[in-house]
Structure formats: structure tokens, C-alpha cells
Enzyme design. Structure first.
Site, PDB file in Angstrom:
ATOM      1  N   GLY A  71       0.572  -0.869  -0.298  1.00 55.75           N
ATOM      2  CA  GLY A  71       0.065   0.235   0.064  1.00 55.75           C
ATOM      3  C   GLY A  71       0.729   1.419   0.536  1.00 55.75           C
ATOM      4  O   GLY A  71       0.740   2.408  -0.133  1.00 55.75           O
ATOM      5  N   ASN A 151      -8.254   3.830   9.321  1.00 53.63           N
ATOM      6  CA  ASN A 151      -7.714   2.846   9.590  1.00 53.63           C
ATOM      7  C   ASN A 151      -7.255   2.501  11.191  1.00 53.63           C
ATOM      8  O   ASN A 151      -7.740   1.402  11.428  1.00 53.63           O
ATOM      9  CB  ASN A 151      -5.518   2.120   9.329  1.00 53.63           C
ATOM     10  N   GLN A 179      -7.418  -0.924   4.055  1.00 51.39           N
ATOM     11  CA  GLN A 179      -8.579  -1.275   4.791  1.00 51.39           C
ATOM     12  C   GLN A 179     -10.168  -1.508   4.092  1.00 51.39           C
ATOM     13  O   GLN A 179      -9.923  -2.411   5.075  1.00 51.39           O
ATOM     14  CB  GLN A 179      -8.277  -0.286   6.137  1.00 51.39           C
ATOM     15  N   HIS A 201      -1.563  -7.000   2.338  1.00 49.64           N
ATOM     16  CA  HIS A 201      -1.416  -8.378   3.833  1.00 49.64           C
ATOM     17  C   HIS A 201      -2.646  -7.788   4.472  1.00 49.64           C
ATOM     18  O   HIS A 201      -2.685  -7.811   5.802  1.00 49.64           O
ATOM     19  CB  HIS A 201       0.154  -7.906   4.498  1.00 49.64           C
ATOM     20  N   THR A 237      11.393  -6.735 -12.589  1.00 51.51           N
ATOM     21  CA  THR A 237      10.954  -8.490 -12.933  1.00 51.51           C
ATOM     22  C   THR A 237       9.720  -9.068 -11.519  1.00 51.51           C
ATOM     23  O   THR A 237      10.044  -8.673 -10.949  1.00 51.51           O
ATOM     24  CB  THR A 237      11.443  -9.833 -13.040  1.00 51.51           C
ATOM     25  N   CYS A 322       2.447   6.103  24.874  1.00 49.96           N
ATOM     26  CA  CYS A 322       3.177   7.000  26.231  1.00 49.96           C
ATOM     27  C   CYS A 322       4.762   8.172  26.052  1.00 49.96           C
ATOM     28  O   CYS A 322       5.511   7.147  25.537  1.00 49.96           O
ATOM     29  CB  CYS A 322       3.043   5.924  26.745  1.00 49.96           C
TER      30      CYS A 322
END
Length: 371
Positions: A71, A151, A179, A201, A237, A322
């Protein structure tokens, strides 16, 4: 508590059918798909089939699909490639303040070399306003890029309405659908988009493979120069192994989208959270217009990461960070004006094809145990 995976928006496991489709290429089919001899021709046919499977999922022609490494590359090719080739027409780009870094950072890069970028805001549900986008258009606007779904919150954007506006003004329109593809129906012609990003993925294909839909007539400058692979837009390729995996994943998705039970399970999860924690838990994002698998909730006056740390066998995520005892809210929640005492407790649960009701019940018990 058994290990439970509720982070499908981050990455999905490989579907078994995808593994089976890829297996022959690990042993045979080693030829170069550009070769005309006996070793190359069958590989080229597999690549052709994969491209067809991807194109059929989003309703475009084979020639409009370019395979990429994922992506992020597809987004970079869409933005940089379009700007490099078309900036003589104008230098203005419109995007939103809640885009993925794979859109935000290329946009900022283009600003350094002369582009002018307008970043439109969102409402309390994380949705952009088509009217605000239309107001932002100038005579120099050449590209609009708005994500199909967020997302973090799963909020779906009004892409079709924005597509109508882009068409009205003759402006090229790109959407990052990383997404969304595989979770909800996505048709490039219905949405009136000129470019669309797919990430493998996110829909049970391997990492390292993606695709960019480029409508015939849209001209881009390639980012990788070399031989004429992928319609001259991506030299090198082709990675047939991963392309075959993406193709199979798209074929599976086209059969399963309408039969998915993820929305039902996600809604059940939310009802159980409200029943157990009542006003202590708040939904972030749009209550209706969101991905069927995504549930972003905040545990009020708690720190999301602290809660997850207490349930180490649960894989979920939080957009807040954090730093030395302080909490930095997710940029998306900031733009939605979520108060800090709510936003700091945000956790994104993203369900998937293999999530079960028993797992959801176990997660609820896990949170009950730590409160």
C-alpha cells in the site's frame, strides 16, 4: 487465557487457499514472465490470472492494475507519480488530516518541492465533508486523495460524493482503500475514483504485495525506472509468487464479502462491552458508517496500552503513545476532538475471518478481571 488475535487491521494471516495457490511457484514456475520460452510463458499466464482476479474484485480492466510492493508504494506512486507528470497543470492537492502516513508523508514531501496541499478536517465521527472539499478546490487543483476508510476507527468516508465533485471539476481522484478492499464492496466506477490503493496483507495475502488501480487515461511518472514492466510504471521483474497470492486473496474476498458475519460479531462485542462497562466505555468513530470488523473504543480515564499490557495474550492496538509518563493521543482522535480523558483509553479491536464468538467472550472476561 489463550492467545487471541484482534489486530486484523494491522495485518492478516495468510488464507490457506492463498498458501495453496502460491505453493507451486516455490518449486516450479521459476521462469521470467517476460521470457517467450517454455519456462516464461506459464509464469506470464499466472501473472495474467492474478491481475484478472484483482481487477474483478474492484470492477476495472486488467490493464488498469499495477502490482506494487504494498500500500505504501502504491500511495507514493499515485501521489508523486501524478504530481511529477502533471504539475504543469497546477500544483494544488487536497487531502484530509486523518490520512495514513503513507499519504501524509508523500504530501509533505511534495510540499517541499512546490506543491500546495490543503488538509481538510473531519467531524466528531472522523468523516470528511464533501462540501469542505469542494470549497477547497481552486483553479490549480489537480488531485484529491481521501482514504476510503480510516485504519484506526474504521469510519467510512463519503467517497462516492467526493467522486461526483471531482468529476464535476475534472480533477483526478485517488483513494487509499487498503483497509476496505476485502471487507466491504469496492467498485471503482461506482465510486468514480481514478486511482485506488490495495494492500495485500490486509486481506489475507502476503506482506510485500499490493496494487494500484490507475484508470486508463491517467498519466503518471514512474518512481522506479528501468525496463517496461507493469505498463512502464514499475520497472523490475514481477514478483509472480506474491502477485498470485494477492490474486487468490481477491478471488476469495469477492465470494465472502456479502456473506461475512464480522459485522454481527463486532456489534455483539460492542453490546457486551456496554453491558459490562456502561458509561466507562465509549465508541470512537461513526456508529453506522464504518468497517464491519472494526471497533475502536475508549475506556474512560484509563490508558489503553496499560490495559493491553495486563492482557498479554490479547493482540490489539492503540493509536496513542506514552512518552515519559504523558499520553499523546492518536492524531486521528485529536482531529475528531476526542477529549484526552477519553482518547487516552482508546483501543482498536479489529476482527477477522477467523475470529469466533468464544474469543470475544473470553476477551470480555479478561477486561472484567482487570477492572
Amino acid at each position: 487465557m489463550q492467545k487471541i488475535y484482534l489486530d486484523y487491521n494491522a495485518s492478516t494471516p495468510l488464507a490457506l487457499e492463498v498458501v495453496d495457490a502460491m505453493q507451486p511457484l516455490l518449486n516450479d514456475y521459476y521462469g521470467n514472465p517476460s521470457a517467450f520460452h517454455w519456462a516464461g510463458k506459464p509464469v506470464k499466464e499466472l501473472l495474467h490470472k492474478a491481475r484478472k482476479q484483482v481487477s474483478e474484485l474492484i470492477g476495472c480492466s486488467l490493464s488498469e492494475i499495477i502490482f506494487t510492493s504494498g500500500g505504501s508504494e502504491a500511495n507514493n506512486l499515485a501521489l508523486k507519480g501524478f504530481y511529477f507528470k502533471n504539475h504543469y497543470k497546477g500544483n494544488h492537492i487536497i487531502t484530509s488530516k486523518i490520512e495514513h502516513p503513507a499519504i501524509m508523508n508523500p504530501s509533505r514531501f511534495l510540499e517541499k518541492i512546490g506543491a500546495r496541499v490543503t488538509y481538510v478536517g473531519v467531524d466528531q465521527f472522523g468523516r470528511v465533508s464533501p462540501e469542505e472539499i469542494e470549497r477547497a478546490i481552486t483553479k490549480d487543483t489537480i488531485l484529491i486523495t481521501i482514504m476510503h476508510s480510516n485504519n484506526e476507527t474504521g469510519t467510512l468516508q463519503p467517497i462516492k460524493e467526493i467522486g461526483d465533485i471531482a468529476e464535476k471539476y475534472g480533477i483526478t481522484f485517488h483513494t487509499d482503500a487498503s483497509q476496505s478492499v476485502g471487507k466491504v464492496p469496492v467498485d471503482v466506477n461506482d465510486l468514480k475514483v481514478d486511482m485506488l490503493t490495495i494492500a495485500g496483507h490486509k486481506l489475507y495475502a502476503p506482506k510485500g504485495i499490493g496494487a494500484l488501480f490507475i484508470r486508463n487515461g491517467v498519466v503518471l511518472e514512474p518512481l522506479i525506472h528501468g525496463a517496461g514492466h507493469e505498463n512502464g510504471l514499475r520497472a523490475g521483474t514481477e514478483n509472480t509468487l506474491l502477485a498470485v497470492g494477492l490474486g487468490k486473496a481477491c478471488e476469495i474476498a469477492s465470494l465472502q464479502i456479502s456473506h461475512s458475519k464480522q459485522r454481527e460479531l463486532t456489534n455483539y462485542f460492542w453490546r457486551q462491552l456496554k453491558a459490562e462497562f456502561d458509561d466507562m466505555v465509549v465508541l470512537n468513530g461513526h456508529p453506522e458508517e464504518r468497517l464491519p470488523n472494526t471497533l475502536n473504543v475508549s475506556f474512560v480515564r484509563r490508558i489503553g496500552q496499560d490495559l493491553l499490557d495486563k492482557i498479554p495474550d490479547l493482540a490489539a492496538s492503540t493509536g496513542s503513545a506514552c512518552h515519559a509518563g504523558s499520553i499523546e493521543l492518536s492524531p486521528v482522535l485529536k482531529e475528531m476532538n476526542v477529549p484526552e480523558e477519553i482518547g487516552m483509553g482508546a483501543i482498536r479491536f479489529s476482527l477477522g475471518r477467523y475470529t469466533t464468538k468464544d474469543e470475544i467472550d473470553t476477551v470480555i472476561k479478561g477486561f472484567k478481571a482487570i477492572f
